[in-house]
Design an enzyme around this catalytic site. Structure first.
Site, PDB file in Angstrom:
ATOM      1  N   ASP A  34      52.766  18.082  76.096  1.00 28.27           N
ATOM      2  CA  ASP A  34      53.359  19.449  75.557  1.00 28.27           C
ATOM      3  C   ASP A  34      54.714  19.627  75.955  1.00 28.27           C
ATOM      4  OD1 ASP A  34      52.181  19.536  78.043  1.00 28.27           O
ATOM      5  OD2 ASP A  34      50.127  20.924  76.813  1.00 28.27           O
ATOM      6  N   SER A  35      55.086  18.906  75.975  1.00 30.25           N
ATOM      7  CA  SER A  35      56.161  20.054  76.920  1.00 30.25           C
ATOM      8  C   SER A  35      57.270  19.559  75.686  1.00 30.25           C
ATOM      9  CB  SER A  35      57.469  18.542  78.147  1.00 30.25           C
ATOM     10  OG  SER A  35      57.231  17.328  77.265  1.00 30.25           O
ATOM     11  N   ASP A  73      49.465  13.916  74.334  1.00 27.53           N
ATOM     12  CA  ASP A  73      48.992  15.419  75.402  1.00 27.53           C
ATOM     13  C   ASP A  73      47.997  16.471  75.275  1.00 27.53           C
ATOM     14  OD1 ASP A  73      49.344  15.412  78.535  1.00 27.53           O
ATOM     15  OD2 ASP A  73      51.266  16.832  77.867  1.00 27.53           O
ATOM     16  N   LYS A 103      45.773  12.737  76.680  1.00 26.24           N
ATOM     17  CA  LYS A 103      45.613  13.537  78.024  1.00 26.24           C
ATOM     18  C   LYS A 103      45.668  14.711  78.603  1.00 26.24           C
ATOM     19  CE  LYS A 103      50.010  14.370  81.165  1.00 26.24           C
ATOM     20  NZ  LYS A 103      49.870  15.905  80.545  1.00 26.24           N
ATOM     21  N   GLU A 105      44.725  18.520  81.028  1.00 29.58           N
ATOM     22  CA  GLU A 105      44.678  19.206  82.415  1.00 29.58           C
ATOM     23  C   GLU A 105      43.963  19.221  83.454  1.00 29.58           C
ATOM     24  OE1 GLU A 105      48.110  21.818  82.199  1.00 29.58           O
ATOM     25  OE2 GLU A 105      49.439  20.218  80.627  1.00 29.58           O
ATOM     26  N   GLU A 172      51.055  16.477  89.187  1.00 28.95           N
ATOM     27  CA  GLU A 172      52.904  17.041  89.420  1.00 28.95           C
ATOM     28  C   GLU A 172      53.079  18.247  90.217  1.00 28.95           C
ATOM     29  OE1 GLU A 172      53.530  18.601  84.930  1.00 28.95           O
ATOM     30  OE2 GLU A 172      55.473  20.097  85.519  1.00 28.95           O
TER      31      GLU A 172
HETATM   32  O1  KIV Z   1      53.891  17.384  78.567  1.00 33.30           O
HETATM   33  C1  KIV Z   1      54.852  16.797  79.445  1.00 33.30           C
HETATM   34  O2  KIV Z   1      56.502  16.484  79.305  1.00 33.30           O
HETATM   35  C2  KIV Z   1      54.011  16.031  80.584  1.00 33.30           C
HETATM   36  C3  KIV Z   1      54.508  15.473  81.860  1.00 33.30           C
HETATM   37  C4  KIV Z   1      53.927  15.556  82.926  1.00 33.30           C
HETATM   38  C5  KIV Z   1      56.009  14.986  82.022  1.00 33.30           C
HETATM   39  O3  KIV Z   1      52.574  16.482  80.533  1.00 33.30           O
END
Ligand code: KIV
Length: 254
Positions: A34-35, A73, A103, A105, A172
């Site tokens: 999600d970056s 993400d 993924k 968080e 992270e």
């Molecule tokens: O969104 C992202 O790029 C991440 C990092 C851990 C690489 O979650």
């Protein structure tokens, strides 16, 4: 790979060509992070990206992936409301993109969600330490887990995520010594970003390691190229060549 001591490699992708080059290079994991909210969309945080936007980019990445494990993400607020909404959104991402896993968080507070997703057949990667979706709780992007209480909570969260069914956890921006402890206390692999050498693998944002995001230079980013400089130089030379009427040449014309 964790058992045999072989390090796991991971990088992010949001488009076809980068995903193709990563896959061809033999990367183990491609993360549609999600970056993308930051590096593709130009937002100050990761909060704005939507499920539809993650799906759009992930479908494009999927076209290039042959051997890598592809993880997507889940955006902020797509798995927080209730279990049903989490399953619906994660299910959409799995079905519509063809990715291998999602993924999420968070630790203890998302344990029930992780259990539920795994139960219905959705593999989940966890993410602890600096979790950018919690920026409005943390207030800053400083290193997490430097204090005893928070470090103990991160170790506890990692164990809970493992018990809940996560197959790996991103760590992270936490001290290397804490990442070593976390990695040693769970059987599933840890993938570090700013978490030192003792994680079972490493991940970076591809635009950072290529030197594209020139204003973002935390010490954990090793820049393998200076693409921002190279690109700016190329654009400058292109403009100059046209203004000077040296492009296109006869050879470049029909
Ligand atoms: O969104 C992202 O790029 C991440 C990092 C851990 C690489 O979650």
């Amino acid at each position: 790979m964790k058992k045999s001591g072989e390090k796991i490699t991971a990088l992010t992708a949001y488009d076809y060509l980068i995903a193709r080059y990563l896959d061809e290079a033999g990367i183990d994991i491609i993360l549609v992070g999600d970056s993308l909210a930051n590096v593709v969309q130009g937002n100050p945080t990761t909060l704005a990206v939507t499920v539809d936007e993650m799906i759009y980019h992930s479908k494009i990445v999927k076209k290039a992936v042959r051997t890598a494990l592809m993880v997507v993400d889940m955006p902020f607020m797509s798995y927080h409301v209730d279990l049903q909404e989490a399953v619906r959104n994660c299910g959409r991402v799995m079905k519509e993109t063809g990715c291998d896993a999602v993924k999420l968080e968070g630790g203890e507070r998302i344990a029930e969600t992780v259990k539920h997703l795994v139960k219905v057949g959705i593999p989940v990667m966890g993410h602890l330490g600096l979790t950018p979706q919690s920026i409005n709780i943390f207030g800053t992007y400083v290193t997490r887990g430097t204090e005893k209480k928070e470090a103990a909570q991160i170790i506890k969260d990692a164990k809970i995520l493992e018990q809940s069914g996560c197959f790996a956890i991103v760590l992270e921006k936490i001290p290397a010594s804490l990442a070593k402890k976390v990695s040693g206390s769970i059987k599933i692999p840890t993938i570090g970003i700013g978490a030192g050498i003792n994680c079972d693998g490493q991940v970076l944002v591809t635009y950072d390691m290529l030197g594209l995001t020139e204003e973002f230079s935390p010490r954990f980013v090793r820049k393998y190229l200076n693409l921002a400089g190279e690109i700016k130089d190329a654009f400058g030379r292109y403009i100059k060549d046209i203004k000077e009427k040296s492009f296109p040449s006869k050879k470049e014309s029909y």
